[in-house]
Design an enzyme around this catalytic site. Structure first.
Site, PDB file in Angstrom:
ATOM      1  N   HIS A  39      55.472  70.447   3.950  1.00 37.49           N
ATOM      2  CA  HIS A  39      56.039  71.000   5.179  1.00 37.49           C
ATOM      3  C   HIS A  39      57.197  71.916   4.780  1.00 37.49           C
ATOM      4  O   HIS A  39      57.469  72.094   3.576  1.00 37.49           O
ATOM      5  CB  HIS A  39      56.494  69.876   6.121  1.00 37.49           C
ATOM      6  N   HIS A  67      59.681  70.936   1.937  1.00 35.35           N
ATOM      7  CA  HIS A  67      59.218  71.152   0.563  1.00 35.35           C
ATOM      8  C   HIS A  67      59.216  72.647   0.224  1.00 35.35           C
ATOM      9  O   HIS A  67      59.576  73.044  -0.885  1.00 35.35           O
ATOM     10  CB  HIS A  67      57.771  70.666   0.403  1.00 35.35           C
ATOM     11  N   SER A 117      59.051  65.499   7.899  1.00 32.89           N
ATOM     12  CA  SER A 117      58.598  64.487   6.943  1.00 32.89           C
ATOM     13  C   SER A 117      57.078  64.472   6.943  1.00 32.89           C
ATOM     14  O   SER A 117      56.454  64.649   8.006  1.00 32.89           O
ATOM     15  CB  SER A 117      59.124  63.109   7.370  1.00 32.89           C
TER      16      SER A 117
HETATM   17  P1  AMP Z   1      58.399  63.845  -0.667  1.00 37.10           P
HETATM   18  O1  AMP Z   1      57.133  64.632  -0.771  1.00 37.10           O
HETATM   19  O2  AMP Z   1      58.607  63.234   0.682  1.00 37.10           O
HETATM   20  O3  AMP Z   1      58.584  62.885  -1.811  1.00 37.10           O
HETATM   21  O4  AMP Z   1      59.578  64.889  -0.790  1.00 37.10           O
HETATM   22  C1  AMP Z   1      59.665  65.755  -1.888  1.00 37.10           C
HETATM   23  C2  AMP Z   1      61.000  66.431  -1.858  1.00 37.10           C
HETATM   24  O5  AMP Z   1      61.154  67.155  -0.644  1.00 37.10           O
HETATM   25  C3  AMP Z   1      62.167  65.430  -1.938  1.00 37.10           C
HETATM   26  O6  AMP Z   1      63.186  65.976  -2.769  1.00 37.10           O
HETATM   27  C4  AMP Z   1      62.601  65.342  -0.503  1.00 37.10           C
HETATM   28  O7  AMP Z   1      63.968  65.000  -0.343  1.00 37.10           O
HETATM   29  C5  AMP Z   1      62.361  66.768  -0.029  1.00 37.10           C
HETATM   30  N1  AMP Z   1      62.221  66.778   1.430  1.00 37.10           N
HETATM   31  C6  AMP Z   1      61.392  66.022   2.184  1.00 37.10           C
HETATM   32  N2  AMP Z   1      61.596  66.269   3.493  1.00 37.10           N
HETATM   33  C7  AMP Z   1      62.587  67.187   3.572  1.00 37.10           C
HETATM   34  C8  AMP Z   1      63.246  67.864   4.644  1.00 37.10           C
HETATM   35  N3  AMP Z   1      62.947  67.629   5.914  1.00 37.10           N
HETATM   36  N4  AMP Z   1      64.210  68.742   4.336  1.00 37.10           N
HETATM   37  C9  AMP Z   1      64.541  68.984   3.047  1.00 37.10           C
HETATM   38  N5  AMP Z   1      63.951  68.412   1.994  1.00 37.10           N
HETATM   39  C10 AMP Z   1      62.984  67.523   2.244  1.00 37.10           C
END
Ligand code: AMP
Length: 286
Positions: free
Chosen positions: A34, A37, A185
Site C-alpha cells: 500500500h 510501503h 495497513s
Molecule cells: P509490513 O509489510 O507491514 O511488514 O511493513 C513493511 C514496512 O512498511 C515496515 O517498515 C512498516 O513500518 C512500513 N509500513 C507499514 N504500514 C505503513 C504506513 N501506514 N505508513 C508508513 N509505513 C508503513
C-alpha cells in the site's frame, strides 16, 4: 525490475552493484503493498542507486494463533506497484529458502521488546530481528527503510544495528494514513464495512490523548481519555494503549523529550496498531 527468489541470485546482483560502487536501499516488507510501503520505496529510490524490496511473510514473527496462513499475499499485484515507484529488485524468497532448517540459532530482542506489541505477541520481535539480520547480510544495504507505523520495531532495530555494528543507516518515514486518519495497513483488508467505519477511532483516541497530555502532563489521565474514546466509538477490544518515552520505551519522567503514544486494538477480529510520536514542541519522528 527483476524478481528474484533465491539467495544466490540476490547475492550475485548485490556483488555486481557493489563492484560498480552503487549504494543500496533496502525496503523490507511482507507484501500486499500500500502507499505506506510505496513511500518507503520512493524515498529509497531518491537516496540510493539500487532499490531492493523484500517481500516475505516471515513465519518466525507470527505466534501460533496469529494470521500467518491468512495474511494477504499477491506477488503479481505487488510487482506492478513496486515497479511503478522505481523498485529495481524484488526479493521474494520461499520460507524454505530463508529457513532451510528448523532449530538453528535464534536472536533474542532485549528490554524494549517486553512491552507493547512484544508483551501481546511473545517472540514477535525475536522473529523480526532474525529476518532483518538475514536481510541486512543478504542485501548489504547502505540504508534500510522502515515505517514509523511500527515505531517499537524501529526502536528495536536501531538497537540491533547499534549493538551489533551493522554498517548501515536506518531511515524512518512517517505513517501514511487514509483520508479519515486510519493508518494504512495490509491487514485493513480484513475489516468488514462496519469495522472499517469505526476504525479511525484509534487514531482519534491517540490525538485526544496527546492533546490531553500536552495540556496537563498526566500520562494516566491521557490514556484513560483515549480508552474512553475507543470504548465509546467502537465495540473493539483494547489490547494496549500506552504513553512511553521514545526510543527507550520507558515510563515518562520530567526529563523525557520524545513521547510515544501507541495503541493496539481489536476491531472485530482484526488487530490494528497505531501511534503518534511527539515532543513538547509538537510532532516528532523516529
Ligand atoms: P509490513 O509489510 O507491514 O511488514 O511493513 C513493511 C514496512 O512498511 C515496515 O517498515 C512498516 O513500518 C512500513 N509500513 C507499514 N504500514 C505503513 C504506513 N501506514 N505508513 C508508513 N509505513 C508503513
Amino acid at each position: 525490475m527483476r524478481v528474484v527468489t533465491t539467495i544466490t541470485a540476490l547475492k550475485a546482483i548485490i556483488r555486481q552493484s557493489k563492484s560498480e560502487g552503487k549504494s543500496i536501499g533496502l525496503v523490507p516488507t511482507m507484501g500486499y503493498l500500500h502507499e505506506g510501503h510505496l513511500a518507503l520505496a520512493s524515498k529509497a529510490g531518491e537516496e540510493n542507486d539500487l532499490v531492493v524490496m523484500s517481500i516475505f511473510v516471515n513465519p518466525t514473527q507470527f505466534g501460533p494463533n496469529e494470521d500467518f496462513e491468512s495474511y494477504p499475499r499477491d506477488l503479481a499485484r505487488d510487482t506492478k506497484l513496486a515497479e511503478s515507484v522505481g523498485v529495481d529488485i524484488i526479493f521474494a524468497p520461499s520460507v524454505e529458502e530463508m529457513y532451510p532448517e528448523d532449530g538453528g540459532i535464534t536472536i533474542k530482542a532485549g528490554r524494549q521488546s517486553e512491552i507493547l506489541c512484544g508483551a501481546s505477541r511473545p517472540g514477535h520481535f525475536d522473529g523480526v530481528l532474525q529476518v532483518v539480520t538475514k536481510l541486512f547480510h543478504l542485501a548489504e544495504p547502505t540504508r534500510a527503510y522502515f515505517g514509523q507505523k511500527d515505531a517499537q520495531q524501529v526502536a528495536i532495530i536501531q538497537t540491533l544495528v547499534r549493538d551489533y555494528n551493522f554498517p548501515l543507516e536506518i531511515r524512518t518515514l512517517p505513517i501514511v494514513r487514509e483520508a479519515d486518519g486510519l493508518a494504512k495497513s495490509s491487514r485493513n483488508v480484513y475489516l468488514t464495512d462496519s469495522d472499517r467505519a469505526v476504525a479511525p477511532a484509534i487514531n482519534e483516541a491517540l490525538i485526544v490523548a496527546k492533546e490531553e497530555f500536552l495540556l496537563k502532563g498526566n500520562a494516566d489521565a491521557a490514556i484513560k481519555l483515549a480508552s474512553r474514546h475507543i470504548e465509546t466509538k467502537t465495540s473493539g477490544k483494547i489490547d494496549y494503549i500506552e504513553l512511553l518515552s521514545y526510543p527507550d520505551l520507558k515510563t515518562v519522567t520530567e526529563k523525557t523529550e520524545h513521547f510515544l503514544i501507541a495503541a493496539a486494538v481489536y476491531i472485530g477480529k482484526t488487530r490494528l496498531i497505531d501511534n503518534i510520536l511527539f515532543s513538547l514542541k509538537g510532532e516528532a519522528t523516529c
